[in-house]
Design an enzyme around this catalytic site. Structure first.
Site, mmCIF file in Angstrom:
data_model
loop_
_atom_site.group_PDB
_atom_site.id
_atom_site.type_symbol
_atom_site.label_atom_id
_atom_site.label_comp_id
_atom_site.label_asym_id
_atom_site.label_seq_id
_atom_site.Cartn_x
_atom_site.Cartn_y
_atom_site.Cartn_z
ATOM 1 N N SER A 232 2.926 -14.031 -3.265
ATOM 2 C CA SER A 232 2.742 -15.212 -2.395
ATOM 3 C C SER A 232 1.951 -16.308 -3.101
ATOM 4 O O SER A 232 2.322 -17.493 -3.038
ATOM 5 C CB SER A 232 2.080 -14.811 -1.077
ATOM 6 O OG SER A 232 0.957 -14.006 -1.284
ATOM 7 N N HIS A 262 5.235 -6.356 -0.461
ATOM 8 C CA HIS A 262 4.021 -7.202 -0.474
ATOM 9 C C HIS A 262 3.423 -7.161 0.944
ATOM 10 O O HIS A 262 3.045 -6.104 1.429
ATOM 11 C CB HIS A 262 4.440 -8.603 -0.949
ATOM 12 C CG HIS A 262 3.320 -9.544 -1.267
ATOM 13 N ND1 HIS A 262 2.022 -9.153 -1.443
ATOM 14 C CD2 HIS A 262 3.304 -10.904 -1.433
ATOM 15 C CE1 HIS A 262 1.260 -10.208 -1.714
ATOM 16 N NE2 HIS A 262 2.024 -11.285 -1.701
ATOM 17 N N HIS A 308 -0.467 0.121 -6.037
ATOM 18 C CA HIS A 308 -0.757 -1.308 -6.242
ATOM 19 C C HIS A 308 -0.370 -1.696 -7.663
ATOM 20 O O HIS A 308 -0.482 -0.879 -8.584
ATOM 21 C CB HIS A 308 -2.238 -1.617 -6.002
ATOM 22 C CG HIS A 308 -2.474 -3.066 -5.735
ATOM 23 N ND1 HIS A 308 -2.695 -3.973 -6.729
ATOM 24 C CD2 HIS A 308 -2.473 -3.763 -4.568
ATOM 25 C CE1 HIS A 308 -2.839 -5.167 -6.192
ATOM 26 N NE2 HIS A 308 -2.704 -5.086 -4.881
ATOM 27 N N ARG A 317 -10.853 -3.279 0.191
ATOM 28 C CA ARG A 317 -10.530 -3.833 1.517
ATOM 29 C C ARG A 317 -10.137 -2.702 2.472
ATOM 30 O O ARG A 317 -10.412 -2.755 3.660
ATOM 31 C CB ARG A 317 -9.423 -4.889 1.385
ATOM 32 C CG ARG A 317 -9.810 -6.040 0.449
ATOM 33 C CD ARG A 317 -8.630 -6.922 0.104
ATOM 34 N NE ARG A 317 -7.552 -6.161 -0.523
ATOM 35 C CZ ARG A 317 -6.316 -6.616 -0.707
ATOM 36 N NH1 ARG A 317 -5.994 -7.833 -0.304
ATOM 37 N NH2 ARG A 317 -5.395 -5.872 -1.283
ATOM 38 N N ASP A 363 -3.217 -2.421 3.247
ATOM 39 C CA ASP A 363 -2.261 -2.274 4.342
ATOM 40 C C ASP A 363 -2.289 -0.884 4.977
ATOM 41 O O ASP A 363 -1.780 -0.689 6.081
ATOM 42 C CB ASP A 363 -0.837 -2.557 3.834
ATOM 43 C CG ASP A 363 -0.707 -3.985 3.340
ATOM 44 O OD1 ASP A 363 -1.353 -4.869 3.926
ATOM 45 O OD2 ASP A 363 0.027 -4.218 2.363
#
Ligand code: CMX
Length: 423
Positions: A232, A262, A308, A317, A363
Site C-alpha cells: 500500500s 496484505h 511476514h 503490534r 492481523d
C-alpha cells in the site's frame, strides 16, 4: 495548522540539504547489488526506496521515527501523525491544533454519500472506502495550487492541507460505510469535544464501553505505518510521484491493502477462526487444532495472520493487541482461538519448513478484539486498517513533497534479457 507548518518549516532546510549532499557527493556510490531471485521475487530487500517516517527490522519490527512501536501504545493517533511527519511528538498546543483541524474537516460533502449510496448493496467495504476518498479529490488544495502554477518548493503546504482534509474526513466516511453497508441504521454525525479516534469509535456506533474507544485508539496507532516498501505504501508513493494528489494516491494504495496477502489478511484471519468454530463447535484441543492447521497447509492454503515479508519475530503490534486482551480480560471464544493459534501455528509452520517467518503478524490478533466488542462484520476490518494506514501514507507523501522527490521509473527487463545478463 500554523504550528504544524512551522515545525515542518524548521525541518525543511536540513532535510533538503541532506538529500542534496547525498546526491552531489555520493550520487554514484553503489549501495547494493541485485540478484535474479530478487527481480523474480517481489524485489525483496532491495534498498531502493526512501522512507523517513518509519522502519521495520527483521528482529524488532516497527519503529516510528526510531521509536519502537511498543513505546507508543499510549499515544493518540494525532500524536502519531505529528510524529510521522515531523519526527517529534507534539506538545499540548500542537496536539490541540491537529485535533481541531481534523474535527473541522469531519463533515464531508454530500456527494460522498450520493456516490456511496448508489453502489450495489453488496459492494466490498474497501471498494466503498477507496471510492469515498476519490470523491473527496474535488477538494484537493494541491491540485488547485498546481493548476495555478504554484512553486514546487512550496507544494508540501497544499499537500499538508490535503492530508488533513483526507484524514479529517476518512473516519466519517469509514464509519458511514460500516453503517450503510451492514444496515446499522442512521449515520451518526461527528460529536464535538471528542478527539479523532474517540469520534471514530463513537460514529461507528459499535459499543458504549470506554475500552472500545481505547481499542479504536490503539488500533489506529498500531496500523499507522510500516515503512515504505509494503504494497500500500509503495503503490501510493508511485502514484504520488507523478504529482497526483493524496486522494488519488491513498485511494490507489488502499486498493493494494485490499489484497488477502496484505491488509485483507485480518478479514481472512477472522474468517479462518469462524470456520474453526464451526468445524469444532467451540474451542478444540491443541492436538485437534494442530491437525487442522497441518491439513490446511497440505491443501496449499496459507494460515492467515502468520508470516511476514520482513519480520522474523512475533510482530510487536500483535504483542500490543495480545496485551490489550490480557489487560481488559477479554476472553470469548475468538480471543481463546487467537491465543491457542499463537501457541500452535508457529511450530506447525516451522515443521512445514516453507515460511521464513512462522510468527504472528498484527492481523492474527486485531480481528478477534474488534469482534469481541460487537464489530462482527469482518469484511469491514480492512477498512479499519485503511483508516489508520492513511496516516502513514499521507505522512510519507508529505515528506516526499518536502524533499521534491523524483517520479518513480525503474527499469523492467524480460526473462530473455535476464538470461542474457547471466551470460
Ligand atoms: N501460511 C502458509 N504458508 C506460508 C505462510 C503462512 N502464513 N507464510 C509464508 N508461507 C509460504 C509462502 O506462501 C511461500 O510459499 P511458496 O514458496 O510456495 O510460494 C513460502 O512460505 C515462503 O514465503 P516467505 O518468504 O516466508 O513469505 P513471503 O515474503 O513470500 O510472503 C506473506 C509474506 C505475509 C505474504 C506470507 O507470509 C503470507 O501469505 N502470510 C499469510 C497472509 C498474511 O498474514 N498476510 C498479512 C501480512 C501483513 C501485512 O502485510 O499486512
Amino acid at each position: 495548522m500554523d504550528l504544524f507548518k512551522a515545525r515542518l518549516d524548521v525541518k525543511l532546510p536540513q532535510l533538503r540539504a541532506e538529500r542534496t549532499t547525498l546526491l552531489k557527493e555520493h550520487g554514484d556510490t553503489q549501495i547494493s547489488t541485485i540478484a535474479i531471485e530478487q527481480v523474480l521475487g517481489g524485489m525483496r530487500a532491495v534498498p531502493a526506496l526512501l522512507c523517513e517516517t518509519s522502519s521495520v527490522s527483521a528482529d524488532e519490527g516497527l519503529r516510528i521515527r526510531n521509536i519502537p512501536i511498543l513505546e507508543l501504545t499510549k499515544q493518540t493517533p494525532e500524536d502519531i501523525f505529528f510524529l510521522l511527519c515531523t519526527g517529534v511528538l507534539p506538545n499540548d498546543a500542537e496536539r490541540a491544533e491537529i485535533s481541531a483541524a481534523f474535527a473541522s474537516r469531519a463533515n464531508v460533502p454530500d456527494s460522498v454519500w450520493d456516490v456511496l449510496k448508489a453502489l450495489p448493496k453488496d459492494t466490498h467495504p474497501m471498494v466503498m472506502l477507496s471510492i469515498g476518498i476519490l470523491v473527496l479529490e474535488k477538494e484537493s488544495a494541491f491540485r488547485k495550487a498546481y493548476e495555478a502554477g504554484a512553486s514546487k518548493d512550496d507544494s508540501w503546504k497544499a499537500t499538508l492541507e490535503d492530508c488533513v482534509t483526507l484524514l479529517g474526513g476518512v473516519t466519517t466516511i469509514a464509519a458511514a460505510i460500516y453503517r450503510i453497508r451492514f444496515g446499522k441504521g442512521d449515520l451518526i454525525v461527528p460529536k464535538s469535544g471528542l478527539d479523532w479516534s474517540a469520534n471514530f469509535a463513537y460514529m461507528l456506533g459499535v459499543s458504549d464501553d470506554a475500552s472500545w474507544q481505547d481499542l479504536v485508539r490503539l488500533y489506529l496507532v498500531l496500523h499507522s505505518d510500516h515503512e515504505g516498501g509494503n504494497v500500500s505504501a509503495m503503490t501510493s508513493h508511485v502514484v504520488s510521484s507523478a504529482l497526483s494528489d493524496v486522494f488519488y494516491s491513498v485511494s490507489a494504495g488502499l486498493n493494494g491493502l485490499a489484497g488477502p496477502l496484505h491488509g485483507l489478511a485480518n478479514q481472512e484471519c477472522l474468517r479462518f477462526i469462524m470456520d474453526l468454530r464451526q468445524e469444532f463447535g467451540g474451542v478444540p484441543t491443541d492436538e485437534a487444532l494442530r491437525e487442522y492447521c497441518v491439513k490446511r497447509l497440505g491443501s496449499g492454503q496459507v494460515i492467515p495472520g502468520y508470516g511476514h515479508a520482513v519480520l522474523r519475530v512475533t510482530d510487536p503490534r500483535f504483542t500490543a493487541f495480545h496485551q490489550f486482551a490480557e489487560q481488559h480480560n477479554l476472553n470469548d471464544d475468538n480471543v481463546q482461538f487467537m491465543k491457542k493459534l499463537f501457541a500452535i501455528v508457529p511450530e506447525v509452520l516451522k515443521e512445514q519448513g516453507k515460511a521464513k517467518n512462522p510468527w504472528p503478524n498484527v492481523d492474527a490478533a486485531s480481528g478477534s478484539l474488534l469482534y469481541y466488542y460487537g464489530m462482527t462484520e469482518f469484511e469491514f476490518y480492512t477498512v479499519m486498517f485503511g483508516v489508520s494506514r492513511a496516516m502513514g501514507i499521507c505522512s510519507q507523501i508529505l515528506v516526499h513533497r518536502m524533499l521534491g522527490s523524483s517520479i518513480v521509473r525503474p527499469k523492467s527487463v524480460t526473462l530473455a534479457e535476464l538470461g542474457s545478463m547471466i551470460k
